[in-house]
Design a protein around this motif. Structure first.
Motif, mmCIF file in Angstrom:
data_model
loop_
_atom_site.group_PDB
_atom_site.id
_atom_site.type_symbol
_atom_site.label_atom_id
_atom_site.label_comp_id
_atom_site.label_asym_id
_atom_site.label_seq_id
_atom_site.Cartn_x
_atom_site.Cartn_y
_atom_site.Cartn_z
ATOM 1 N N VAL A 30 -18.159 -68.811 1.725
ATOM 2 C CA VAL A 30 -18.423 -67.603 2.512
ATOM 3 C C VAL A 30 -19.865 -67.197 2.256
ATOM 4 N N ILE A 31 -20.616 -66.909 3.309
ATOM 5 C CA ILE A 31 -22.005 -66.473 3.152
ATOM 6 C C ILE A 31 -22.009 -64.988 2.808
ATOM 7 N N VAL A 32 -22.621 -64.638 1.672
ATOM 8 C CA VAL A 32 -22.757 -63.244 1.261
ATOM 9 C C VAL A 32 -24.232 -62.879 1.393
ATOM 10 N N ILE A 33 -24.522 -61.901 2.241
ATOM 11 C CA ILE A 33 -25.914 -61.549 2.542
ATOM 12 C C ILE A 33 -26.187 -60.117 2.110
ATOM 13 N N ASN A 34 -27.257 -59.923 1.336
ATOM 14 C CA ASN A 34 -27.747 -58.575 1.062
ATOM 15 C C ASN A 34 -28.689 -58.220 2.212
ATOM 16 N N MET A 35 -28.257 -57.322 3.087
ATOM 17 C CA MET A 35 -29.016 -57.029 4.296
ATOM 18 C C MET A 35 -30.338 -56.328 3.989
ATOM 19 N N ALA A 36 -30.461 -55.732 2.810
ATOM 20 C CA ALA A 36 -31.699 -55.042 2.451
ATOM 21 C C ALA A 36 -32.773 -56.014 1.989
ATOM 22 N N THR A 37 -32.370 -57.096 1.323
ATOM 23 C CA THR A 37 -33.336 -58.053 0.773
ATOM 24 C C THR A 37 -33.275 -59.415 1.444
ATOM 25 N N ASP A 38 -32.261 -59.631 2.284
ATOM 26 C CA ASP A 38 -32.039 -60.904 2.969
ATOM 27 C C ASP A 38 -31.669 -62.018 1.995
ATOM 28 N N GLN A 39 -31.271 -61.673 0.779
ATOM 29 C CA GLN A 39 -30.815 -62.687 -0.178
ATOM 30 C C GLN A 39 -29.436 -63.182 0.251
ATOM 31 N N ILE A 51 -24.231 -61.526 -6.667
ATOM 32 C CA ILE A 51 -25.469 -61.293 -5.931
ATOM 33 C C ILE A 51 -26.153 -60.034 -6.457
ATOM 34 N N GLU A 52 -27.486 -60.031 -6.428
ATOM 35 C CA GLU A 52 -28.248 -58.872 -6.875
ATOM 36 C C GLU A 52 -28.325 -57.841 -5.746
ATOM 37 N N ALA A 53 -28.169 -56.563 -6.089
ATOM 38 C CA ALA A 53 -28.222 -55.509 -5.071
ATOM 39 C C ALA A 53 -28.572 -54.183 -5.721
ATOM 40 N N SER A 54 -29.096 -53.278 -4.902
ATOM 41 C CA SER A 54 -29.418 -51.921 -5.336
ATOM 42 C C SER A 54 -28.433 -50.949 -4.705
ATOM 43 N N PRO A 55 -28.355 -49.721 -5.214
ATOM 44 C CA PRO A 55 -27.460 -48.736 -4.620
ATOM 45 C C PRO A 55 -27.701 -48.564 -3.123
ATOM 46 N N ASN A 56 -26.612 -48.485 -2.376
ATOM 47 C CA ASN A 56 -26.601 -48.301 -0.910
ATOM 48 C C ASN A 56 -26.959 -49.553 -0.119
ATOM 49 N N ASP A 57 -27.267 -50.659 -0.791
ATOM 50 C CA ASP A 57 -27.493 -51.910 -0.050
ATOM 51 C C ASP A 57 -26.200 -52.335 0.641
ATOM 52 N N GLU A 58 -26.352 -52.900 1.828
ATOM 53 C CA GLU A 58 -25.180 -53.405 2.554
ATOM 54 C C GLU A 58 -25.002 -54.888 2.266
ATOM 55 N N LEU A 59 -23.811 -55.261 1.820
ATOM 56 C CA LEU A 59 -23.467 -56.664 1.630
ATOM 57 C C LEU A 59 -22.617 -57.104 2.810
ATOM 58 N N ARG A 60 -23.000 -58.215 3.418
ATOM 59 C CA ARG A 60 -22.282 -58.710 4.597
ATOM 60 C C ARG A 60 -21.655 -60.065 4.267
ATOM 61 N N LEU A 232 -20.722 -66.310 16.555
ATOM 62 C CA LEU A 232 -20.942 -65.214 15.610
ATOM 63 C C LEU A 232 -21.750 -65.664 14.407
ATOM 64 N N LEU A 233 -21.495 -66.860 13.944
ATOM 65 C CA LEU A 233 -22.216 -67.379 12.784
ATOM 66 C C LEU A 233 -23.701 -67.518 13.097
ATOM 67 N N ARG A 234 -24.028 -68.003 14.275
ATOM 68 C CA ARG A 234 -25.438 -68.175 14.656
ATOM 69 C C ARG A 234 -26.094 -66.839 15.022
ATOM 70 N N LEU A 235 -25.313 -65.909 15.572
ATOM 71 C CA LEU A 235 -25.869 -64.586 15.877
ATOM 72 C C LEU A 235 -26.330 -63.888 14.605
ATOM 73 N N GLU A 236 -25.601 -64.107 13.511
ATOM 74 C CA GLU A 236 -25.989 -63.510 12.226
ATOM 75 C C GLU A 236 -27.384 -63.975 11.814
ATOM 76 N N GLU A 237 -27.750 -65.188 12.181
ATOM 77 C CA GLU A 237 -29.071 -65.716 11.839
ATOM 78 C C GLU A 237 -30.148 -65.135 12.748
ATOM 79 N N ALA A 238 -29.767 -64.787 13.980
ATOM 80 C CA ALA A 238 -30.749 -64.280 14.941
ATOM 81 C C ALA A 238 -30.986 -62.775 14.802
#
Length: 251
Positions: A30-39, A51-60, A232-238
């Motif tokens: 499963v791809i876990v993405i930190n939307m704030a840092t793009d990690q 995964i590394e994250a800060s308060p209020n970061d969104e994990l997708r 949907l998987l490719r839209l996440e990249e775009a």
């Protein structure tokens, strides 16, 4: 600036968790993405991730064949082990067309459903092929017009279509029609909220989908294959590319 950098670095924490399907079975890759840092990281063979994250970061959380899920990191600095559940995308089934209105009489309705179209029976008996794809007039091509001339014949209609610009207009129209059809296919299956939550304004959704066809051509490939999970998987990249483009245009 140094104080802000210090706070950012030391406010980050390691978030761990497990991803599973609706039955509780662990999901790997499963791809876990930190939307704030793009990690990006992937869940392991038993569904666990870190995964590394800060308060209020969104994990997708994204996996082909499953609906996307999101989780915000708590702002109080206390983040327990996360349990994420992904739900499968419902598979489409072919539509069943009813040619006759049911009468309510079981005997009559059963015979009506069992009866076959006479034209279909004739086609099957003779062996006529079924029409494939869209019924479109094929635009004239230069080589298809010039080659007969070299062989001593003239395709008058093809020559006229090329000279008058009809062939060019047909190609342009077909290209536009296909584009609108593919955009509509996605919009009819993906809620607007999916896009707006990702930072795409509601009035820009169609524009984003068209952008994704160019930025990530596989999006359209999956549309043509009617593979929604692949889309949907490719839209996440775009999405990050388009959001960044919006920010630049607003400056």
């Amino acid at each position: 600036m140094f104080i802000l950098l210090y706070n950012h670095l030391f406010s980050q924490q390691t978030i761990t968790g497990n991803v599973a399907d609706e039955t509780g079975e662990s999901l790997s890759s499963v791809i876990v993405i930190n939307m704030a840092t793009d990690q990006k990281v992937y869940s392991n063979s038993i569904g666990q991730f870190s995964i590394e994250a800060s308060p209020n970061d969104e994990l997708r959380f994204v996996k082909q064949g499953f609906m996307r899920a999101s989780k915000n990191v708590l702002s109080d600095g206390v983040n327990p082990f996360l349990y994420i559940r992904l739900h499968p995308i419902p598979k489409e089934i072919e539509e069943v067309t009813v040619f006759r209105k049911p009468t309510g009489d079981l005997d009559k309705d059963s015979r009506a459903v069992a009866s076959r179209d006479k034209g279909e029976e004739v086609r099957d008996a003779v062996g006529l092929p079924q029409p494939v794809g869209k019924m479109r007039e094929k635009p004239a091509e230069v080589k298809q017009v010039l080659l007969p001339i070299l062989l001593g014949s003239l395709n008058v209609q093809g020559m006229y279509d090329l000279i008058s610009g009809k062939a060019r207009r047909q190609k342009r129209q077909y290209k536009y029609d296909d584009l609108q059809e593919h955009i509509a296919w996605i919009r009819s299956r993906v809620e607007d909220e999916y896009f707006t939550k990702a930072g795409i304004p509601a009035d820009k959704i169609s524009e984003f989908i068209e952008f994704s066809f160019t930025a990530k051509p596989y999006v359209r490939t999956y549309v043509k294959a009617r593979n929604l999970s692949g889309v949907l998987l490719r839209l996440e990249e775009a999405i990050p590319l388009y959001v960044e483009r919006l920010k630049k245009n607003q400056k």
